[in-house]
Structure formats: C-alpha cells, structure tokens
Design an enzyme around this catalytic site. Sequence first.
Site, PDB file in Angstrom:
ATOM      1  N   GLY A   1      53.127 -19.084 -84.262  1.00 37.66           N
ATOM      2  CA  GLY A   1      52.376 -18.605 -83.034  1.00 37.66           C
ATOM      3  C   GLY A   1      51.354 -19.562 -82.465  1.00 37.66           C
ATOM      4  O   GLY A   1      51.333 -19.596 -81.137  1.00 37.66           O
TER       5      GLY A   1
ATOM      6  N   ASP B   1      39.272 -26.647 -87.537  1.00 31.94           N
ATOM      7  CA  ASP B   1      38.768 -25.947 -88.770  1.00 31.94           C
ATOM      8  C   ASP B   1      37.787 -24.935 -88.205  1.00 31.94           C
ATOM      9  O   ASP B   1      36.861 -25.216 -87.406  1.00 31.94           O
ATOM     10  CB  ASP B   1      38.314 -26.926 -89.728  1.00 31.94           C
ATOM     11  CG  ASP B   1      37.763 -26.392 -91.117  1.00 31.94           C
ATOM     12  OD1 ASP B   1      38.824 -25.273 -91.402  1.00 31.94           O
ATOM     13  OD2 ASP B   1      36.858 -26.462 -91.660  1.00 31.94           O
TER      14      ASP B   1
ATOM     15  N   GLY C   1      40.787 -11.592 -90.708  1.00 33.18           N
ATOM     16  CA  GLY C   1      39.574 -12.204 -91.373  1.00 33.18           C
ATOM     17  C   GLY C   1      38.495 -11.243 -91.179  1.00 33.18           C
ATOM     18  O   GLY C   1      38.543 -10.200 -91.470  1.00 33.18           O
TER      19      GLY C   1
END
EC number: 3.6.1.66
Length: 324
Positions: free
Chosen positions: A135, A193, A278
């Site tokens: 994705g 990150d 998350g």
Amino acid sequence: MTKSIFEYKDDQDWYLASFGSYNHLTYFGDDEAYEQYVDFFQGLTNTLDVSGFQLHVVKHSSDLRLVSFILDCLKEELGRDLVVTQHQGTLLVSEGDKLLYVHVPREGVSLDGFFGSDNKSDFGDVLLIATRNEGKTKEFRKLFGKLGIKVENLNDYPDLPEVAETGMTFEENARLKAETISKLTGKMVLSDDSGLQVDVLGGLPGVWSARFAGPEATDAENNAKLLHELAMVLDDSKRSAQFHTTLVVAAPGRDSLVVDADWKGYIGREPKGDNGFGYDPLFLVGNTGRTAAELSTEEKNEQSHRGQAVKKLMEVFPAWQNKQ
C-alpha cells in the site's frame, strides 16, 4: 469559453501556462537563462508538434519539474499520453512505445553510462522503497512516476537482510536503513521512521513507539501503556504531543537527502474512532477535538506528519538529484 490557466508552485519552482494562438515563453530573469529556456522550449514543443502553448517561468530549479509540468498541461488540455523518464541524467519523453524527445543537461552525460545496459528492465532510474508494504509502495509509485522514476520495494529483493533500527533518533534509524540498503544494492533508497512524541514524557515513546509496551506489543497494549503514563496529567494543555516522520533518500556516492515533519495535537483520555492504526485513536488533532482515527483516509493523508513530509520530499527531490 473560459481559458484554462495551469500552475505549479513550490518553494523552488513556479510555472504558469495557458493555450492561445501561438507558442510563447516568457521569463523575467537573466538573458543567458532565458536563451536556454527558449532553446529547450522550442525544441520540446516543435518535436511534440504542439502549437498554442504559452509558458511563463517565474522560478526554476529543476528541468525535470518543468518537463513534468509541461507534459501534465498537454495531457489535460490535449489528451496526449506523454511520459517523462529519467535515465542516467537525461530526461526522455515518450508517447506509447515511441521515444520523442531527449533532454541532455548542459554538461552532458557519459556514453558508457547511458548505453551501458542491454537489459530493458534496467532502463530508467529506480527508487527502492525500504518497505514490504504494498500500500505504501503504491502511493510512492504514483508520486515518483510523475518524475519518471520506477519504484520498487523490498519484496523485489527477498534475499536482503533485515536492518535493525538501533538509532536513538528518527533520523538515525531512517539513515541507517536507507544507507545500508543502498550500499548493499547500489540503488537509490527511500526509508522513513515515524513515531509519537509526548512532551510531558520527554518525547517518549519516540523511536520506541511500536514497542512502547514491549517488543511484541499490540496497538491496544501500547495505547493502554500511554494512558497509564499520563493518568496523573489532568491538565489537557500538558498532554501536548506530535507525530513525527523523517524521510531519508540515500544513493551511492551522494550525501543523503533528509526531510521531516510534525503533526501537532494532544493525547485524549480514551480511544475514539475506527480508522487508522497505532496511537491514532488517542491522538487529538490540533484543536479540532477529533482523533486521527476519526478522520477519513483523505483527511489524514492531507494533514498528517507523513503527508507533510512527502510533500516536502517531492518539492526538494528533483533539485537534490540534479546536484549529484
């Protein structure tokens, strides 16, 4: 009938275009640059058999960005299926299976580099995304395809070892992954990150966001851990936080390109929303009162730290690539 006005603008480049009765270029800069733009503009429009295209260059840093803008205008106005591809420092304009135009930088390119491969799959510049997520790869493929760059991911390199993210900052981790994989493959590599930083916790969970509650922690466990850590923080203004993303592009023999972005907000007192992942159900966006998990995918992509970082990257990437 209203005439369409096309525009592209960022910090480095600004172009305006429309269609009229004849081809025309304007640029209010120095004469030497103007002559270069005219030669390029006439060569491209004559080769593509385009008439009536009028271009005004306000600011210019990237030939790739300019060519992409022109082709987008021609596609929208004339329905032309023109594509630009970067290859060994040149820009190749094609339509279907025909190569129509080659733009070579003033300093030229190496013949060995340009003609060195007989393998068609090696043709064109490649960006390797340091992820196995299809994705995420699809989104980058869409963005970099506009720059004539082929996008691959780690699924195309199954034998590559996993790179441990041992850095103490987001940039260290993103650099470590991008630069290590670039050295191993000889490819241009993009790595990222990301994580959540809560101000009252001194920036935690930070680079440990995915494993805040333990090495194999689930999203629910990490959220519960965060709420526990903030249980005694009763003042909403002291629950400020931001999602952070750092993107790094590395390539052999080059200084890496680094961009980052923050998405500011607050930590709520209970999870809300069914979208995202998350810490999204706890992250209250700005002063909206809505969590990231209550936003649609389109809303999140427009506002989020990752979306902002990608926008920055797409603005500075062409200039970075041209410098090398």
